[in-house]
Design an enzyme around this catalytic site. Structure first.
Site, PDB file in Angstrom:
ATOM      1  N   THR A  13      44.698  33.209  33.817  1.00  0.00           N
ATOM      2  CA  THR A  13      44.347  32.147  32.870  1.00  0.00           C
ATOM      3  C   THR A  13      43.122  32.550  32.053  1.00  0.00           C
ATOM      4  OG1 THR A  13      42.941  30.945  34.455  1.00  0.00           O
ATOM      5  CG2 THR A  13      45.295  30.382  34.408  1.00  0.00           C
ATOM      6  N   GLY A  18      37.332  38.837  26.970  1.00  0.00           N
ATOM      7  CA  GLY A  18      36.353  38.864  28.052  1.00  0.00           C
ATOM      8  C   GLY A  18      36.879  39.378  29.372  1.00  0.00           C
ATOM      9  N   ILE A  19      36.354  38.816  30.453  1.00  0.00           N
ATOM     10  CA  ILE A  19      36.741  39.234  31.798  1.00  0.00           C
ATOM     11  C   ILE A  19      38.234  39.033  32.013  1.00  0.00           C
ATOM     12  CG2 ILE A  19      36.483  38.691  34.260  1.00  0.00           C
ATOM     13  CD1 ILE A  19      33.530  38.057  33.691  1.00  0.00           C
ATOM     14  N   TYR A 154      27.253  23.829  35.068  1.00  0.00           N
ATOM     15  CA  TYR A 154      28.064  25.039  35.215  1.00  0.00           C
ATOM     16  C   TYR A 154      27.980  25.570  36.652  1.00  0.00           C
ATOM     17  CZ  TYR A 154      29.341  29.994  34.846  1.00  0.00           C
ATOM     18  OH  TYR A 154      29.911  31.231  35.055  1.00  0.00           O
TER      19      TYR A 154
END
Length: 263
Positions: A13, A18-19, A154
């Site tokens: 997902t 990015g990662i 976060y």
């Protein structure tokens, strides 16, 4: 040691950049059929195309769905009813002081960072259990343990990811399914690059230099004293997704450059 995921279907997902993108690409290199996911159809299709270009004979699909919603998760599951490897990577971060973080900020981080993973694990784990093989990996963060003062919302969401992964590992005890979390530290993703843009402009530093300065200033316990690359994070995730990691479950695996100051 060779990682071979031939015949396995892997969903990543939030993998348009990015990662997540690095993980999807590494899994394709290892032979998995990879499902790239993002919210935007064009961006998701473009990311899948980039992996196909770089991985000859790679098996890559793209499914656009906003997994932060119940409807988006249902869309993804309808398109891909079963998988062998689920990488719960979709996530957001936003520096907001606690006293300015509204309910909407908290809820948005909770839905994207936690509930997307909860819904998809609930959908895919029963099939893995029936087949007696599966890998579920939650992308946590060193912030799950080192709660950042400027992003408490976060940090709390990432602590929850680690807790859910540990609980699910216990729930799947005695099966061929493992569940783990991975804890990156500061990583040179597009999101971090955007966050450091002003610092670069002010100092004339390269992205790598600005990131290293950020790490030294904001994460002084970091032993590497630099940001990790997305590929370095993807390497650990790919190992955990493979048959080679069969004795590792319920673990919070660190790829944080030693930022978490504990044994």
């Amino acid at each position: 040691m060779k990682i071979d995921l031939s015949g396995k279907t892997a969903i990543v997902t939030g993998s348009t950049e990015g990662i997540g993108f690095a993980i999807a690409r590494q899994l394709a290199v290892a032979g998995a059929t990879v499902v790239v996911n993002g919210r935007n159809e064009a961006k998701t299709a473009a990311a899948a195309a980039r992996i196909r270009e770089g991985v000859p004979n790679g098996q890559v699909r793209d499914v656009a769905a906003d997994v932060s919603t119940t409807e988006g998760c249902a869309t993804l599951v309808a398109a891909v009813p079963d998988c062998d490897v689920l990488i719960n990577n979709a996530g957001i971060f936003e520096p907001v002081d606690f006293f300015e973080a509204t309910d909407d900020v908290w809820d948005r981080h909770w839905q994207v960072n936690v509930m997307s993973a909860v819904r998809l694990a609930r959908a895919y784990l029963p099939g893995m259990e029936r087949r007696d093989w599966g890998r579920v990996i939650f992308l946590g963060s060193e912030s799950a343990f080192n709660i950042p003062a400027d992003m408490i919302h976060y940090g709390v969401s990432k602590t929850a990811d680690v807790a859910v992964a540990r609980g699910l590992a216990k729930r799947m005890a005695g099966t061929g399914v493992t569940v783990n979390s991975v804890l990156p530290g500061p990583t040179l993703s597009e999101g971090v690059a955007q966050m450091l843009k002003d610092a670069q402009a002010a100092t004339g530093q390269s992205l790598e230099q600005a990131a290293a300065e950020f790490v030294r200033r904001q994460r002084p316990s970091n032993i590497l004293q630099r940001a990790a690359s997305v590929e370095e994070v993807a390497n650990l995730v790919t190992y955990l997704a493979s048959p080679l990691s069969s004795a590792t479950t319920g673990a919070a695996m660190r790829v944080d450059g030693g930022t978490i100051d504990s044994l």
